[in-house]
Design a protein around this motif. Structure first.
Motif, PDB file in Angstrom:
ATOM      1  N   UNK A 139       6.773  10.861 -13.933  1.00 58.04           N
ATOM      2  CA  UNK A 139       5.593  10.784 -13.085  1.00 58.04           C
ATOM      3  C   UNK A 139       5.739  11.693 -11.875  1.00 58.04           C
ATOM      4  N   UNK A 140       4.591  12.140 -11.362  1.00 59.22           N
ATOM      5  CA  UNK A 140       4.533  12.935 -10.136  1.00 59.22           C
ATOM      6  C   UNK A 140       3.661  12.192  -9.141  1.00 59.22           C
ATOM      7  N   UNK A 141       4.086  12.143  -7.897  1.00 61.75           N
ATOM      8  CA  UNK A 141       3.341  11.427  -6.871  1.00 61.75           C
ATOM      9  C   UNK A 141       2.010  12.117  -6.603  1.00 61.75           C
ATOM     10  N   UNK A 142       0.945  11.323  -6.442  1.00 60.79           N
ATOM     11  CA  UNK A 142      -0.398  11.838  -6.201  1.00 60.79           C
ATOM     12  C   UNK A 142      -0.902  11.387  -4.833  1.00 60.79           C
ATOM     13  N   UNK A 143      -1.863  12.134  -4.309  1.00 61.36           N
ATOM     14  CA  UNK A 143      -2.471  11.791  -3.024  1.00 61.36           C
ATOM     15  C   UNK A 143      -3.689  10.900  -3.179  1.00 61.36           C
ATOM     16  N   UNK A 144      -3.962  10.433  -4.410  1.00 57.59           N
ATOM     17  CA  UNK A 144      -5.101   9.555  -4.654  1.00 57.59           C
ATOM     18  C   UNK A 144      -5.057   8.349  -3.732  1.00 57.59           C
ATOM     19  N   UNK A 145      -6.178   8.059  -3.075  1.00 56.10           N
ATOM     20  CA  UNK A 145      -6.241   6.957  -2.119  1.00 56.10           C
ATOM     21  C   UNK A 145      -6.987   5.784  -2.741  1.00 56.10           C
ATOM     22  N   UNK A 146      -6.345   4.630  -2.774  1.00 57.97           N
ATOM     23  CA  UNK A 146      -6.963   3.412  -3.275  1.00 57.97           C
ATOM     24  C   UNK A 146      -6.764   2.292  -2.260  1.00 57.97           C
ATOM     25  N   UNK A 147      -7.791   1.467  -2.019  1.00 60.99           N
ATOM     26  CA  UNK A 147      -7.611   0.326  -1.103  1.00 60.99           C
ATOM     27  C   UNK A 147      -6.710  -0.717  -1.727  1.00 60.99           C
ATOM     28  N   UNK A 148      -5.788  -1.247  -0.955  1.00 64.23           N
ATOM     29  CA  UNK A 148      -4.870  -2.274  -1.457  1.00 64.23           C
ATOM     30  C   UNK A 148      -5.603  -3.596  -1.672  1.00 64.23           C
ATOM     31  N   UNK A 149      -5.335  -4.221  -2.806  1.00 63.15           N
ATOM     32  CA  UNK A 149      -5.871  -5.555  -3.046  1.00 63.15           C
ATOM     33  C   UNK A 149      -5.131  -6.566  -2.182  1.00 63.15           C
ATOM     34  N   UNK A 150      -5.814  -7.634  -1.817  1.00 60.18           N
ATOM     35  CA  UNK A 150      -5.168  -8.719  -1.093  1.00 60.18           C
ATOM     36  C   UNK A 150      -4.276  -9.483  -2.062  1.00 60.18           C
ATOM     37  N   UNK A 151      -2.999  -9.582  -1.738  1.00 59.44           N
ATOM     38  CA  UNK A 151      -2.069 -10.280  -2.617  1.00 59.44           C
ATOM     39  C   UNK A 151      -1.623 -11.631  -2.044  1.00 59.44           C
ATOM     40  N   UNK A 152      -1.929 -11.881  -0.763  1.00 63.93           N
ATOM     41  CA  UNK A 152      -1.596 -13.177  -0.178  1.00 63.93           C
ATOM     42  C   UNK A 152      -2.510 -14.263  -0.758  1.00 63.93           C
ATOM     43  N   UNK A 153      -2.039 -15.491  -0.758  1.00 61.09           N
ATOM     44  CA  UNK A 153      -2.832 -16.587  -1.282  1.00 61.09           C
ATOM     45  C   UNK A 153      -2.897 -17.713  -0.265  1.00 61.09           C
ATOM     46  N   UNK A 154      -3.769 -18.675  -0.516  1.00 63.58           N
ATOM     47  CA  UNK A 154      -3.894 -19.855   0.330  1.00 63.58           C
ATOM     48  C   UNK A 154      -3.110 -21.002  -0.281  1.00 63.58           C
ATOM     49  N   UNK A 155      -2.671 -21.913   0.573  1.00 63.00           N
ATOM     50  CA  UNK A 155      -1.875 -23.041   0.095  1.00 63.00           C
ATOM     51  C   UNK A 155      -2.614 -23.831  -0.977  1.00 63.00           C
ATOM     52  N   UNK A 156      -3.892 -24.054  -0.810  1.00 64.62           N
ATOM     53  CA  UNK A 156      -4.655 -24.839  -1.784  1.00 64.62           C
ATOM     54  C   UNK A 156      -4.770 -24.150  -3.139  1.00 64.62           C
ATOM     55  N   UNK A 157      -4.495 -22.840  -3.172  1.00 66.56           N
ATOM     56  CA  UNK A 157      -4.648 -22.088  -4.410  1.00 66.56           C
ATOM     57  C   UNK A 157      -3.342 -21.922  -5.192  1.00 66.56           C
ATOM     58  N   UNK A 158      -2.235 -22.434  -4.675  1.00 69.09           N
ATOM     59  CA  UNK A 158      -0.956 -22.213  -5.357  1.00 69.09           C
ATOM     60  C   UNK A 158      -0.758 -23.183  -6.524  1.00 69.09           C
ATOM     61  N   UNK A 159      -1.473 -24.291  -6.541  1.00 71.25           N
ATOM     62  CA  UNK A 159      -1.200 -25.343  -7.522  1.00 71.25           C
ATOM     63  C   UNK A 159      -1.724 -24.960  -8.900  1.00 71.25           C
TER      64      UNK A 159
END
Length: 263
Positions: A139-159
């Motif tokens: 692979x070669x590194x690209x300058x393509x820009x993408x918004x990061x998805x939110x990966x954090x979660x809420x306590x009520x959603x972990x179950x």
């Protein structure tokens, strides 16, 4: 609490056979967000992007974000009809070696990417747990820009129920956590090695205090069998904190790994 024999880390790479000239991944999971190769306004954060080939023939595009030693991203096989992105989850070690898993929604792992990025180049391999075939990755590194998805979660959603498996014949694991009143939760983990042995690693159901989206647990009557469970949006990561839990589980069995939330 059940105790077993000997432990060897799951995170070792399984030996591979000769290369497969073609990779077809159009049946894999479709994440909530599709990949756009053109640049977009970057309002949240810039992800790391790579473009290149598997085995010199199959074009791929990879992008991901890092949270400590956790990798969260997607891979797109550019020769497939719909170019659907597939979820990538993985880890880095102290030497910046990458180990990234290609997940279906069911928790099945369809590919294992290993390598080490350096100076705009990512060289490594892609391995199929089902066919046990290995392909070179360049692979070669690209300058393509993408918004990061939110990966954090809420306590009520972990179950819920979390699962991973390296094909039907490979390693498999399940993590279940249920909500109880007064900031309590009950969790349990069970995993087995690949065929034919199916040796067992198990944490029996236990009640814990849970006020955040991660917790550390020490196996009773042991000096150093301790692990951390951290929940993210759609997956959980189990990592030992004091080395391997020697002598607590079956031969080659481990609770450590990345578990996809399935329900």
């Amino acid at each position: 609490m059940k105790k077993y024999l000997v432990y060897i880390p799951l995170l070792a790479i399984i030996s591979c056979n000769k290369s497969d000239p073609k990779v077809e991944a159009s049946s894999s999971v479709t994440p909530e967000r599709s990949v756009t190769l053109a640049s977009v306004n970057n309002q949240i954060g810039k992800e790391i992007s790579w473009k290149g080939f598997l085995n010199g023939k199959t074009p791929v595009f990879i992008h991901y974000q890092l949270d400590g030693n956790i990798i969260v991203g997607e891979i797109t096989y550019l020769n497939t009809k719909n170019k659907l992105p597939i979820t990538l989850l993985g880890t880095t070690d102290s030497d910046n070696n990458y180990r990234i898993l290609e997940f279906e929604k069911s928790g099945n792992i369809t590919g294992v990417i290993t390598g080490k990025p350096a100076e705009g180049i990512f060289k490594g391999s892609w391995f199929s747990p089902k066919t046990r075939k290995e392909l070179t990755l360049n692979l070669v590194k690209k300058d393509t820009v993408l918004p990061s998805k939110k990966i954090e979660t809420k306590l009520d959603d972990v179950f819920g129920h979390y699962h991973y498996q390296y094909s039907e014949a490979g390693y498999q694991g399940d993590l279940v956590i249920r909500k109880f009143p007064d900031s309590k939760a009950v969790f349990g983990i069970i995993s087995v090695t690949g065929e034919p042995a199916r040796n067992l690693a198990q944490i029996d159901d236990d009640t814990i205090d849970l006020k955040t989206t991660n917790f550390t647990y020490k196996l009773a009557d042991t000096d150093d069998c301790e692990f951390n469970v951290k929940f993210y949006k759609g997956f959980a990561v189990v990592q030992y904190t004091q080395g391997v839990c020697s002598g607590q589980f079956g031969m080659n069995a481990t609770i450590e790994g990345i578990y996809m939330k399935t329900k």
